[in-house]
Every structure is written in structure tokens, then in C-alpha cells.
Enzyme design. Structure first.
Site, PDB file in Angstrom:
ATOM      1  N   LEU A 157       2.683   6.378  -4.871  1.00 14.91           N
ATOM      2  CA  LEU A 157       3.920   6.847  -5.524  1.00 14.91           C
ATOM      3  C   LEU A 157       3.725   8.207  -6.183  1.00 14.91           C
ATOM      4  CD1 LEU A 157       5.898   4.106  -7.478  1.00 14.91           C
ATOM      5  CD2 LEU A 157       6.619   5.456  -5.498  1.00 14.91           C
ATOM      6  N   HIS A 208       0.842  -1.208   0.000  1.00 24.19           N
ATOM      7  CA  HIS A 208       0.000   0.000   0.000  1.00 24.19           C
ATOM      8  C   HIS A 208       0.873   1.253   0.000  1.00 24.19           C
ATOM      9  CE1 HIS A 208      -4.030   1.864   1.466  1.00 24.19           C
ATOM     10  NE2 HIS A 208      -3.343   2.717   0.737  1.00 24.19           N
ATOM     11  N   ASP A 233      -8.854   3.456  -4.468  1.00 23.77           N
ATOM     12  CA  ASP A 233      -8.221   4.076  -3.300  1.00 23.77           C
ATOM     13  C   ASP A 233      -8.402   5.587  -3.248  1.00 23.77           C
ATOM     14  OD1 ASP A 233      -6.134   5.427  -1.678  1.00 23.77           O
ATOM     15  OD2 ASP A 233      -5.547   3.362  -1.297  1.00 23.77           O
ATOM     16  N   ASP A 258       0.728   2.381   3.898  1.00 18.55           N
ATOM     17  CA  ASP A 258      -0.090   3.469   3.347  1.00 18.55           C
ATOM     18  C   ASP A 258       0.763   4.738   3.219  1.00 18.55           C
ATOM     19  OD1 ASP A 258      -2.084   4.997   2.279  1.00 18.55           O
ATOM     20  OD2 ASP A 258      -3.293   5.112   4.094  1.00 18.55           O
ATOM     21  N   ASN A 281      -4.623   6.289  -7.210  1.00 15.36           N
ATOM     22  CA  ASN A 281      -5.196   7.640  -7.063  1.00 15.36           C
ATOM     23  C   ASN A 281      -4.177   8.689  -7.494  1.00 15.36           C
ATOM     24  OD1 ASN A 281      -3.623   7.185  -4.765  1.00 15.36           O
ATOM     25  ND2 ASN A 281      -4.857   8.525  -3.474  1.00 15.36           N
TER      26      ASN A 281
HETATM   27  O1  DOR Z   1      -4.526   9.466   4.423  1.00 17.84           O
HETATM   28  C1  DOR Z   1      -4.604   9.003   3.300  1.00 17.84           C
HETATM   29  N1  DOR Z   1      -4.017   9.581   2.243  1.00 17.84           N
HETATM   30  N2  DOR Z   1      -5.332   7.914   3.130  1.00 17.84           N
HETATM   31  C2  DOR Z   1      -5.555   7.420   1.897  1.00 17.84           C
HETATM   32  O2  DOR Z   1      -6.083   6.365   1.817  1.00 17.84           O
HETATM   33  C3  DOR Z   1      -5.175   8.180   0.700  1.00 17.84           C
HETATM   34  C4  DOR Z   1      -3.956   8.915   1.013  1.00 17.84           C
HETATM   35  C5  DOR Z   1      -3.474   9.840  -0.070  1.00 17.84           C
HETATM   36  O3  DOR Z   1      -3.482   9.449  -1.232  1.00 17.84           O
HETATM   37  O4  DOR Z   1      -3.018  10.919   0.273  1.00 17.84           O
END
Ligand code: DOR
Length: 391
Positions: free
Chosen positions: A65, A62, A154, A280, A96
């Protein structure tokens, strides 16, 4: 194939091969041999792993990039260098991006950029719906063909249950799982667990963060749902009570929860309910964080933070959560160091170190662990038999 490399004197822990012993390991592009007291061949590069643990290369499933589209937050070069420093020989990156990874051309061009500029292995996760808007299903077959290892919207949850049910049907014959990015978490998890149950599609819950979501996961599994789940370092260790002191810098999705939730996650990791540790990694610029952008830079602190959260977790389980399990879930080659397998290796020590986020190679430096002392540190990361990082 690179020249061979001998990793000597370390404690080799490979849960799949059921090895936990002092062993030397000789690799080139693949693992060549494992033995006791292997002699270095003339001219062979030797890595001294005395006092260290040698494990299958860690995989972070997770990671954001930020390519294409947001180079101020992260780039392939910096994100994959951060991965190596954190002990990850492979990462899976989220769709995303801008534009989203929602068609085969976007996956192909990302993979072309990865081939040119990445320092570790990168596996793309494709969107479920076009532009991640939750309406029009992507061509999941074509995305899988192009190299996507999983599907996720996502950053946005696929709100329409009919679209998600359609996705489960369209992906039924594909290996790649659907990943639920659950928000609002409990209602979303409940719906997706139900869909997993009726569709029989393999599913994965990203960043599980509450006791109740964990309980629902267990109930769905007990009825036969094929669902895996991950926990992040910050949800295992940080809580909303602690967060207030630090203002917007602690914003993340899902948000930090209560101490009871964090405790439930740690228990879930210990008792096997949670399959994977995933960072993440969600880097933002300092300016964006001030404006409230959610997410932390996770790759460079994850291993130390997991160890801090789970000091009594047996080493073989710790390693499985970071290698064998994500490899199995995403159907990747790594995850074990049996002879003939890719020579992706992580070497680490149980040795305290202090986090200094200003020294991150990631462009994102926001982490709740800045200044913390963590008990485990990565000393080398080897990808395909090449030492790509050495502390
Ligand atoms: O805090 C987050 N930021 N959670 C996510 O699932 C997306 C991510 C992001 O892309 O910044």
C-alpha cells in the site's frame, strides 16, 4: 448497521458452506439470510446478480500500500479503491514502507489512517526485524496485540538463520504466521521450510515461483511442516522468454521464470499444493519503473488473470483460493457467507474484458497484462453490506 440489501438471482458459491446454487442473499452489516426467491422488502436496495457469480468477498493477502512514506507510488485511498475494483473486500498490506511497520505505534497509526481513508478492509503485516534489516527481532507480541495479522521482512529476506529461528520461537504461541519472502528463492525456501519443520510454527511462502520450490514445499509438508503458499498472476502466466521483449517494465521480484516453472505453478494450484492466489500488488511510478524498480500493479487485473491462467479450475476452488484460504491463514473473519458472518461479497461474471492500465485507479500502472483480454470480470464489491464498487 447499514440498511439491508438483497442480492438477487446470482449463482452463490461458498466453498465453506458447500453451496453452489442459484440463491438470493439478504445482508446488512452481516449476512442475514440465504434463500430461493427472496422477496424485496419495501425500500430495500436490490442488486441484480442474474448471470453472475456471488461469492464471499475476495481477500488479497499480498499488497504493497506504500503508506507510510511513498505516496507517489500509492496511497491508502487509491490502493483500496483499486482493491474494490479488483473484487477485493479486504487486503493485507506489507511492511516494506518508510519507515517500516516494525513497532506497535507504526501499526496503530496505519490502522488510524485506514479507519479514516480506506475503502476496503485492511490488515497490516508487520516486520519480523527492526527496519527489516534482519538483525534485531521486533516485539512480535506487541505487534500482534496492535493488530498485525502476520510477520514478514518483505522486500528483504531475513538472512540470519538464527534470527529467523528466534522469530519462530517468539511467535510460537501467536496465531499470526511468519511469511517468507524468499530470495534467492530456492535456497531461502529450503532454509525456511526446514525452520518451519523443526519449529512447528505456521509459515507461509509468498509468491512461490519455481517448480523446485514447489517440490520442496511438498516434501516439507509430507514431513509435517505447517506451510501454506501463494502464487501471483504474473508468475502463473508470464515467463522470462516473453519478458525480454518488454525491457525494464517486466522487472519483478522474484523474477519471471520459465514456462516449465509457470506450468508447475498452475498444476500446483489445480492439485491443491498452492493454497492462495495473491497479487503482490507493487505499484511504482512510471519514472521508477524506467529506472528498474521491481513490481507490478496487480489488484485491478488479478481476478481476470487468475481465470486466464486456470480456465479449467472449478469455481468453488477458485473462490476458496481467494477467500476462505487467505481468511484461514491470516485468521480473519471473512471467507464465507454463512448467516451471521460479515457481509463481504464479490460479484463477478465470466465475460471477457480488455485491460487498459491507463484507466487504473491505482497510482501504479505497470502490468504485463496491459492490452490483454481477460475472461473474468468483477461487477460489484460489497464490504460490510455496503456496495462500495459497481461496474
Ligand atoms: O517486485 C517486487 N516488488 N517484489 C517484492 O516482493 C517487493 C515489491 C515492492 O515492494 O516493490
Amino acid at each position: 448497521m447499514p440498511e439491508s440489501l438483497l442480492i438477487r438471482g446470482g449463482r452463490l458459491v461458498d466453498p465453506i458452506a458447500s453451496i453452489d446454487a442459484l440463491r438470493d442473499i439478504r445482508v446488512s452489516g452481516i449476512v442475514l439470510e440465504i434463500g430461493e426467491h427472496l422477496e424485496a422488502m419495501s425500500g430495500e436496495q436490490v442488486v441484480d446478480a442474474n448471470g453472475a457469480i456471488v461469492s464471499p468477498g475476495f481477500i488479497d493477502m499480498h499488497v504493497h500500500l506504500r503508506e507510510p512514506g511513498e505516496p507517489q507510488k500509492e496511497r491508502i485511498e487509491t490502493g483500496t479503491q483499486a482493491a474494490l475494483r479488483g473484487g477485493f473486500s479486504a487486503i493485507a498490506c506489507m511492511p516494506n514502507t518508510s519507515p517500516a511497520l516494525d513497532d506497535p505505534a507504526s501499526i496503530e497509526s496505519l490502522l488510524a489512517a485506514v479507519a479514516q481513508r480506506a475503502h476496503c478492509r485492511v490488515y497490516p503485516i508487520a516486520a519480523i526485524t527492526r527496519r527489516r534489516e534482519g538483525e534485531e527481532l521486533c516485539d512480535l507480541d506487541a505487534l500482534s496485540e496492535a493488530g498485525a495479522v502476520a510477520f514478514s521482512d518483505d522486500g528483504g529476506w531475513t538472512r540470519d538463520a538464527r534470527v529467523m529461528a528466534e522469530a519462530a520461537k517468539a511467535a510460537a504461541h501467536l496465531e499470526a504466521p511468519l511469511i517468507s519472502h524468499c530470495e534467492p528463492e530456492e535456497a531461502a525456501a529450503a532454509r525456511d521450510l526446514l525452520l518451519a519443520l523443526v519449529s512447528e510454527k505456521r509459515w507461509h511462502l509468498a509468491h512461490l515461483s519455481t517448480r523446485r520450490a514447489l517440490e520442496m514445499l511438498l516434501a516439507a509438508r509430507a514431513q509435517g511442516a505447517r506451510v501454506s503458499a501463494e502464487a501471483t498472476p504474473h508468475h502463473l502466466l508470464c515467463t522470462q522468454e516473453g519478458a525480454h521483449a518488454n525491457g525494464t517494465s517486466t522487472r519483478v521480484n522474484p523474477p519471471l521464470r520459465s514456462e516449465d516453472d509457470a506450468r508447475a505453478l498452475r498444476e500446483g494450484v489445480r492439485d491443491g499444493a498452492i493454497d492462495v492466489l495473491a497479487s503482490d500488488h507493487a505499484p511504482h511510478t512510471a519514472e521508477e519503473k524506467k529506472e528498474g524498480a521491481p513490481g507490478f500493479s496487480g489488484l485491478e487485473v488479478a481476478v481476470g488473470a487468475y481465470a486466464a491462467a486456470l480456465p479449467d479450475l472449478p469455481l468453488s476452488r477458485f473462490i476458496a483460493l481467494l477467500s476462505a484460504n487467505p481468511a484461514r491463514i491470516l485468521n480473519l473473519e471473512g471467507g464465507t457467507l454463512q448467516p451471521g458472518r460479515p457481509a463481504d461479497v464479490t460479484i463477478f461474471r465470466d465475460e471477457p474484458w480488455r485491460v487498459d492500465a491507463s484507466s487504473f485507479v491505482s497510482l501504479g500502472t505497470c502490468t504485463p497484462f496491459d492490452g490483454a483480454t481477460l475472461p473474468r470480470r468483477v461487477v460489484a464489491t460489497i464490504v460490510g453490506g455496503e456496495v462500495r464498487y459497481r461496474a
